[in-house]
Design an enzyme around this catalytic site. Structure first.
Site, PDB file in Angstrom:
ATOM      1  N   LEU A 161       0.812  -1.218   0.000  1.00 30.52           N
ATOM      2  CA  LEU A 161       0.000   0.000   0.000  1.00 30.52           C
ATOM      3  C   LEU A 161       0.846   1.269   0.000  1.00 30.52           C
ATOM      4  CD1 LEU A 161      -2.686  -1.141   2.628  1.00 30.52           C
ATOM      5  CD2 LEU A 161      -2.776  -1.321   0.128  1.00 30.52           C
TER       6      LEU A 161
ATOM      7  N   HIS B 107      -3.528   4.296  -2.388  1.00 34.08           N
ATOM      8  CA  HIS B 107      -4.536   3.422  -1.769  1.00 34.08           C
ATOM      9  C   HIS B 107      -5.210   4.155  -0.600  1.00 34.08           C
ATOM     10  CE1 HIS B 107      -1.591   0.290  -3.374  1.00 34.08           C
ATOM     11  NE2 HIS B 107      -2.716  -0.066  -3.955  1.00 34.08           N
TER      12      HIS B 107
ATOM     13  N   GLN C 204      -5.084 -12.651 -12.653  1.00 40.05           N
ATOM     14  CA  GLN C 204      -4.874 -11.474 -13.502  1.00 40.05           C
ATOM     15  C   GLN C 204      -3.417 -11.313 -13.943  1.00 40.05           C
ATOM     16  OE1 GLN C 204      -6.311  -8.701 -10.351  1.00 40.05           O
ATOM     17  NE2 GLN C 204      -4.673  -7.358 -11.040  1.00 40.05           N
TER      18      GLN C 204
ATOM     19  N   GLY D 259      -9.066   3.617  -8.344  1.00 36.00           N
ATOM     20  CA  GLY D 259      -8.190   4.735  -8.693  1.00 36.00           C
ATOM     21  C   GLY D 259      -8.180   4.989 -10.192  1.00 36.00           C
TER      22      GLY D 259
ATOM     23  N   LYS E 274      -5.720   5.968 -11.700  1.00 32.72           N
ATOM     24  CA  LYS E 274      -4.401   5.489 -12.136  1.00 32.72           C
ATOM     25  C   LYS E 274      -4.558   4.285 -13.076  1.00 32.72           C
ATOM     26  CE  LYS E 274      -0.140   3.695 -11.671  1.00 32.72           C
ATOM     27  NZ  LYS E 274      -0.426   2.302 -11.601  1.00 32.72           N
TER      28      LYS E 274
ATOM     29  N   GLN F  12      -8.880  -0.340 -16.147  1.00 31.24           N
ATOM     30  CA  GLN F  12      -9.471  -1.239 -15.146  1.00 31.24           C
ATOM     31  C   GLN F  12     -10.779  -0.652 -14.613  1.00 31.24           C
ATOM     32  OE1 GLN F  12      -7.165  -3.512 -12.084  1.00 31.24           O
ATOM     33  NE2 GLN F  12      -7.821  -1.854 -10.756  1.00 31.24           N
TER      34      GLN F  12
ATOM     35  N   MET G  49       1.936   7.186  -8.159  1.00 27.65           N
ATOM     36  CA  MET G  49       2.291   6.184  -7.142  1.00 27.65           C
ATOM     37  C   MET G  49       1.821   4.815  -7.606  1.00 27.65           C
ATOM     38  SD  MET G  49       1.744   7.884  -3.474  1.00 27.65           S
ATOM     39  CE  MET G  49       2.510   9.447  -3.088  1.00 27.65           C
TER      40      MET G  49
ATOM     41  N   ARG H  78       4.453  -1.029  -7.905  1.00 31.96           N
ATOM     42  CA  ARG H  78       5.591  -1.504  -8.708  1.00 31.96           C
ATOM     43  C   ARG H  78       6.743  -0.506  -8.731  1.00 31.96           C
ATOM     44  NH1 ARG H  78       1.190  -4.119 -11.809  1.00 31.96           N
ATOM     45  NH2 ARG H  78       1.594  -6.360 -11.744  1.00 31.96           N
TER      46      ARG H  78
HETATM   47  P1  AMP Z   1      -3.573  -2.246  -6.761  1.00 31.29           P
HETATM   48  O1  AMP Z   1      -3.193  -2.566  -5.349  1.00 31.29           O
HETATM   49  O2  AMP Z   1      -2.446  -1.768  -7.604  1.00 31.29           O
HETATM   50  O3  AMP Z   1      -4.388  -3.351  -7.394  1.00 31.29           O
HETATM   51  O4  AMP Z   1      -4.558  -0.998  -6.677  1.00 31.29           O
HETATM   52  C1  AMP Z   1      -5.708  -1.026  -5.884  1.00 31.29           C
HETATM   53  C2  AMP Z   1      -6.527   0.205  -6.158  1.00 31.29           C
HETATM   54  O5  AMP Z   1      -5.763   1.371  -5.859  1.00 31.29           O
HETATM   55  C3  AMP Z   1      -6.943   0.323  -7.635  1.00 31.29           C
HETATM   56  O6  AMP Z   1      -8.274   0.816  -7.724  1.00 31.29           O
HETATM   57  C4  AMP Z   1      -5.950   1.332  -8.161  1.00 31.29           C
HETATM   58  O7  AMP Z   1      -6.433   2.063  -9.277  1.00 31.29           O
HETATM   59  C5  AMP Z   1      -5.780   2.238  -6.961  1.00 31.29           C
HETATM   60  N1  AMP Z   1      -4.518   2.987  -7.069  1.00 31.29           N
HETATM   61  C6  AMP Z   1      -3.277   2.479  -7.309  1.00 31.29           C
HETATM   62  N2  AMP Z   1      -2.372   3.474  -7.421  1.00 31.29           N
HETATM   63  C7  AMP Z   1      -3.059   4.634  -7.253  1.00 31.29           C
HETATM   64  C8  AMP Z   1      -2.691   6.013  -7.261  1.00 31.29           C
HETATM   65  N3  AMP Z   1      -1.440   6.410  -7.475  1.00 31.29           N
HETATM   66  N4  AMP Z   1      -3.665   6.937  -7.058  1.00 31.29           N
HETATM   67  C9  AMP Z   1      -4.947   6.555  -6.853  1.00 31.29           C
HETATM   68  N5  AMP Z   1      -5.358   5.278  -6.822  1.00 31.29           N
HETATM   69  C10 AMP Z   1      -4.431   4.325  -7.019  1.00 31.29           C
END
Ligand code: AMP
Length: 282
Positions: free
Chosen positions: A33, A37, A61, A148, A150, A154, A185, A188
């Site tokens: 996180l 997040h 995925q 997000g 980002k 998705q 952010m 990765r």
């Molecule tokens: P992930 O853990 O990468 O699967 O992301 C979980 C959620 O957090 C997804 O809805 C992403 O789009 C969101 N998210 C990841 N990075 C960001 C970011 N920099 N700004 C806003 N939301 C984010």
């Protein structure tokens, strides 16, 4: 914050909360996180009585040559970070709890959304995303789902899933949270060494620069796209795609229109990074 591993137990607890007329905000994540997040958690907390955050690195995925096995799993650090915000239930199911041996059902969103852009280079990725999100939504049954911007494609795929399957949940897409220098952010980003971290800035800078030029109509869509890709190619190791599309249909655009989405995926070293901007004429 209560940590729960069993889907059945969470379903039971949240069922009781709903009987008490509590609204539930849900933030699905894969962990590792960061502030991006947390911004989703803050929005969920503002708009609901109860906040649920899930951490599940979803095997379905990831492609065979992708980073599933080395995806960062840092539950201790994640729990510490979550102390900064209010999460009522932290849901961390195991892989067999979500995909038992006899699991045989998948959800596939139409190819026009799921097999373009990232979907073209990650076959099966959005089917994995749609399947796990459908399952998580059935377990949590939230009032609102927080995603997000980002991960723009998705969010678009999940909106379609929710609409097409008549799911009773509001989808809230929150703005991308960036580092001070503009890098989006991402979990990765921790794969990047300092030199790669510097070059990774090229993604957001290219997108911002293109937005400036498009808003000032400093060229045609095709010429501005070509210039931007050329610049980007000098900084990153591979531009996997760089597309200007309709924000709703994700169909590629030939001409400038009132609202556009620009999405890119690039490799910096071995790390694949994505970013996007939405361009909107007043
Ligand atoms: P992930 O853990 O990468 O699967 O992301 C979980 C959620 O957090 C997804 O809805 C992403 O789009 C969101 N998210 C990841 N990075 C960001 C970011 N920099 N700004 C806003 N939301 C984010």
């Amino acid at each position: 914050m209560k940590m729960i591993r069993s889907p059945q137990r969470l379903q039971k607890i949240l069922g009781k909360e709903r009987l008490r007329k509590k609204t539930v905000g849900f933030v699905p994540t894969m962990g590792a996180l960061h502030e991006g997040h947390l911004s989703l958690v803050k929005a969920a907390d503002r708009e609901n009585d109860i906040t649920v955050l899930s951490i599940f690195v979803n095997p379905s995925q990831f492609g065979p040559n992708e980073d599933f096995s080395k995806y960062p799993r840092v539950l201790g650090a994640d729990k510490r970070l979550l102390r900064k915000v209010k999460v009522d239930y932290l849901f961390c199911p195991s892989v067999p709890a979500i995909y038992p041996k006899d699991h045989a059902t998948c959800v596939a969103v139409g190819a026009e959304l799921a097999e373009v852009l990232c979907g073209k280079f990650r076959p099966g990725h959005f089917q994995g995303v749609a399947t796990v999100v459908a399952k998580l939504l059935n377990i949590v049954a939230p009032s609102r789902l927080y995603l997000g911007a980002k991960d723009y494609q998705q969010a678009t795929v999940i909106r379609r899933l929710v609409n097409d399957l008549n799911m009773n949940v509001r989808v809230r897409v929150m703005p991308t949270v960036r580092e001070k220098d503009g890098l989006a952010m991402s979990s990765r980003n921790r794969y990047l060494n300092p030199e790669e971290r510097r070059r990774a800035l090229a993604l957001s800078h290219a997108l911002f620069e293109l937005r400036r030029c498009l808003l000032k109509k400093k060229g045609t869509l095709a010429s501005l796209r070509t210039q931007t890709v050329r610049k980007l190619e000098k900084a990153v190791d591979r531009v996997q795609y760089f597309e200007i599309v309709d924000p709703a249909t994700l169909a590629p655009l030939k001409k400038i229109q009132r609202k556009m989405a620009v999405l890119t995926a690039c490799f910096v070293g071995k790390t694949r990074l994505i970013d996007n901007v939405i361009i909107s004429f007043p």
